[in-house]
Enzyme design. Structure first.
Site, PDB file in Angstrom:
ATOM      1  N   ARG A   1       0.514  -1.073   0.319  1.00 42.68           N
ATOM      2  CA  ARG A   1      -0.134   0.122  -0.149  1.00 42.68           C
ATOM      3  C   ARG A   1       0.491   1.338   0.123  1.00 42.68           C
ATOM      4  O   ARG A   1       1.786   0.730  -0.102  1.00 42.68           O
ATOM      5  CB  ARG A   1      -0.661   0.065   1.285  1.00 42.68           C
ATOM      6  CG  ARG A   1      -1.969  -1.299   1.142  1.00 42.68           C
ATOM      7  CD  ARG A   1      -2.791  -1.048   2.316  1.00 42.68           C
ATOM      8  NE  ARG A   1      -1.968  -1.949   3.717  1.00 42.68           N
ATOM      9  CZ  ARG A   1      -2.695  -1.751   5.095  1.00 42.68           C
ATOM     10  NH1 ARG A   1      -3.336  -1.021   4.783  1.00 42.68           N
ATOM     11  NH2 ARG A   1      -2.046  -2.221   6.289  1.00 42.68           N
TER      12      ARG A   1
ATOM     13  N   ASP B   1      -2.921  -7.064  15.559  1.00 45.45           N
ATOM     14  CA  ASP B   1      -1.831  -5.928  15.258  1.00 45.45           C
ATOM     15  C   ASP B   1      -2.593  -5.371  16.346  1.00 45.45           C
ATOM     16  O   ASP B   1      -1.433  -4.634  16.966  1.00 45.45           O
ATOM     17  CB  ASP B   1      -2.883  -4.377  14.492  1.00 45.45           C
ATOM     18  CG  ASP B   1      -2.024  -4.579  13.173  1.00 45.45           C
ATOM     19  OD1 ASP B   1      -1.090  -4.560  12.516  1.00 45.45           O
ATOM     20  OD2 ASP B   1      -2.582  -4.342  12.157  1.00 45.45           O
TER      21      ASP B   1
ATOM     22  N   LYS C   1       1.220   2.200   7.555  1.00 51.55           N
ATOM     23  CA  LYS C   1       1.877   0.837   8.455  1.00 51.55           C
ATOM     24  C   LYS C   1       2.624   1.661   9.707  1.00 51.55           C
ATOM     25  O   LYS C   1       3.343   2.852   9.369  1.00 51.55           O
ATOM     26  CB  LYS C   1       2.989  -0.153   8.267  1.00 51.55           C
ATOM     27  CG  LYS C   1       1.328  -1.161   7.554  1.00 51.55           C
ATOM     28  CD  LYS C   1       0.031  -1.304   7.996  1.00 51.55           C
ATOM     29  CE  LYS C   1       0.517  -2.402   8.970  1.00 51.55           C
ATOM     30  NZ  LYS C   1      -0.408  -2.957   9.922  1.00 51.55           N
TER      31      LYS C   1
ATOM     32  N   TYR D   1      -1.177   4.630  10.181  1.00 53.25           N
ATOM     33  CA  TYR D   1      -1.727   3.390  11.491  1.00 53.25           C
ATOM     34  C   TYR D   1      -0.280   3.026  12.393  1.00 53.25           C
ATOM     35  O   TYR D   1       0.706   3.448  12.174  1.00 53.25           O
ATOM     36  CB  TYR D   1      -2.210   2.092  11.092  1.00 53.25           C
ATOM     37  CG  TYR D   1      -3.289   1.947  10.172  1.00 53.25           C
ATOM     38  CD1 TYR D   1      -4.091   1.931  10.976  1.00 53.25           C
ATOM     39  CD2 TYR D   1      -3.042   2.269   8.852  1.00 53.25           C
ATOM     40  CE1 TYR D   1      -5.292   2.653  10.521  1.00 53.25           C
ATOM     41  CE2 TYR D   1      -4.050   2.271   8.719  1.00 53.25           C
ATOM     42  CZ  TYR D   1      -5.695   2.556   9.015  1.00 53.25           C
ATOM     43  OH  TYR D   1      -6.968   1.891   8.482  1.00 53.25           O
TER      44      TYR D   1
ATOM     45  N   HIS E   1      -0.474   1.304  16.174  1.00 52.27           N
ATOM     46  CA  HIS E   1      -0.848   0.410  17.453  1.00 52.27           C
ATOM     47  C   HIS E   1      -0.610   0.264  17.587  1.00 52.27           C
ATOM     48  O   HIS E   1       0.972  -0.886  18.056  1.00 52.27           O
ATOM     49  CB  HIS E   1      -0.821  -1.234  16.259  1.00 52.27           C
ATOM     50  CG  HIS E   1      -2.166  -1.005  15.259  1.00 52.27           C
ATOM     51  ND1 HIS E   1      -3.119  -0.990  14.893  1.00 52.27           N
ATOM     52  CD2 HIS E   1      -2.283  -0.960  13.099  1.00 52.27           C
ATOM     53  CE1 HIS E   1      -4.045  -1.197  14.268  1.00 52.27           C
ATOM     54  NE2 HIS E   1      -3.306  -1.104  13.324  1.00 52.27           N
TER      55      HIS E   1
ATOM     56  N   GLU F   1      -5.575   4.353  13.451  1.00 50.94           N
ATOM     57  CA  GLU F   1      -6.745   3.792  14.437  1.00 50.94           C
ATOM     58  C   GLU F   1      -7.849   4.031  16.009  1.00 50.94           C
ATOM     59  O   GLU F   1      -8.279   3.529  16.216  1.00 50.94           O
ATOM     60  CB  GLU F   1      -6.274   2.344  14.776  1.00 50.94           C
ATOM     61  CG  GLU F   1      -5.475   2.297  16.165  1.00 50.94           C
ATOM     62  CD  GLU F   1      -3.756   3.166  15.608  1.00 50.94           C
ATOM     63  OE1 GLU F   1      -2.679   3.264  16.595  1.00 50.94           O
ATOM     64  OE2 GLU F   1      -3.751   3.039  14.368  1.00 50.94           O
TER      65      GLU F   1
END
Length: 360
Positions: free
Chosen positions: A15, A269, A75, A94, A96, A118
């Site tokens: 991505r 995740d 990510k 993101y 996490h 998120e």
């Protein structure tokens, strides 16, 4: 503001943080956009597409990081990227962090202002997480069906069955966006579907939508145990925003499960739904614990990068533009953006992370 987008370096992550159309919106708003060469190729976007829309192509990631006021990614940064952090950099991606204390500490040490997709919340929804949750939920059933094949050590049961044969039993733990998306695919594959949640309104919604095609259960220990033990495929679809996933699949359940049953852990995740959960990658996605298979790919949407990148940018662009256009202080007055704030000025500010890492 100078907006940077680097190529994702996580293994098998295709991505891109900014599609050409999204990047052009920043350019039209008067911002300078730096794109690392080849950043969009995995999603089918060429360097020439970015250049034609006014972006500057940069040959190396280090230059993009050093020149940018805000980095837009997909990510979380990997350890090799921590050295590229700088004070007051805005990192929009993101993260996490509940399952990644080293990154949390690195962001604090380098005084990075980090905003995590998120945890951004709008009217009890997570608008920047939802599109990837939809992709992961749908893919979870596809992957569960694939690795149920006997060749991979699965139960060898076809999802839909055939006349005179049993259908595969799919247990979905959680009826949020991931669970609803998984349910949609499992029903479409004509599996025998059970969904568990503690929110009876969500369960009622699924019953109204699918009628007798879905069996719903309140998520307590007895219902969980029975549904997991009987399943050919278990989808772990629980989410506590910003917090570690609860370990709902108890160790003792594994011994009682069918040989070859597979657990597709979409909660990986956030640490996963079992004590045996661990991150895997697309080239080797499954592993065995006793006689049960686990699927632990943490970036499932990365396997369908064109769809995922476009969907992600559709969700994140408006807030990224608000940060760029207004500046971070004014943008943080928007409660949606503020709910994504993780670290600033060398301190952690997200309550769950403070509880996990600061109050030990």
């Amino acid at each position: 503001m100078i907006i940077g987008c680097v190529k994702e370096i996580k293994k098998y992550e295709f991505r891109v943080g900014l599609t050409p159309n999204a990047a052009s919106e920043y350019v039209r708003s008067g911002h300078q956009v730096l794109i690392e060469n080849g950043a969009g190729l995995g999603s089918g976007f060429t360097d020439e597409q970015y250049e034609a829309l006014g972006c500057e192509m940069v040959s190396d990631a280090k230059s993009v990081w050093s020149r940018s006021d805000m980095i837009v990614k997909v990510k979380e940064p990997l350890e090799s990227e921590y050295a590229l952090f700088k004070e007051n950099l805005i990192l929009y991606t993101y993260l996490h962090l509940a399952s990644n204390e080293p990154l949390y500490q690195a962001l604090k040490q380098k005084k990075v202002l980090s905003v995590a997709y998120e945890t951004m919340e709008y009217q009890k929804t997570l608008p920047c997480l939802e599109p990837m949750s939809m992709v992961a939920g749908r893919l979870s059933v596809v992957e569960g069906a694939k690795y149920s094949e006997a060749f991979f050590g699965g139960t060898g049961v076809l999802m839909s069955g055939l006349p005179g044969t049993p259908r595969a039993k799919v247990t979905i733990i959680g009826a949020g966006i991931v669970g609803q998306s998984a349910c949609r695919m499992a029903v479409g594959m004509e599996a025998n579907v059970t969904v568990l949640d503690i929110d009876t309104k969500r369960l009622g919604y699924l019953e109204d939508l699918y009628h007798n095609k879905v069996h719903t259960l309140y998520s307590n220990q007895e219902n969980l145990k029975k549904s997991i033990v009987e399943a050919d495929v278990v989808i772990g679809a629980v989410l506590i925003p910003g917090d570690a996933a609860p370990k709902l699949i108890k160790d003792e359940y594994l011994e009682l499960m069918k040989p070859g049953a597979i657990i597709v852990d979409v909660a990986i995740d956030q640490g996963g739904i079992s004590n045996f959960s661990k991150v895997t990658y697309h080239d080797n996605p499954i592993y065995k614990v006793g006689h049960v298979l686990f699927y632990g790919v943490a970036n499932m949407p990365g396997s369908v990068p064109k769809t995922s990148s476009i969907a992600l940018n559709n969700a994140t662009l408006r807030y990224g533009l608000e940060i760029a256009n207004k500046g971070i202080d004014q943008a943080l007055l928007n409660p949606v953006i503020h709910s994504g704030l993780q670290t600033r000025d060398g301190i952690g500010v997200y309550p769950t992370l403070i509880k996990l890492f600061e109050n030990k």
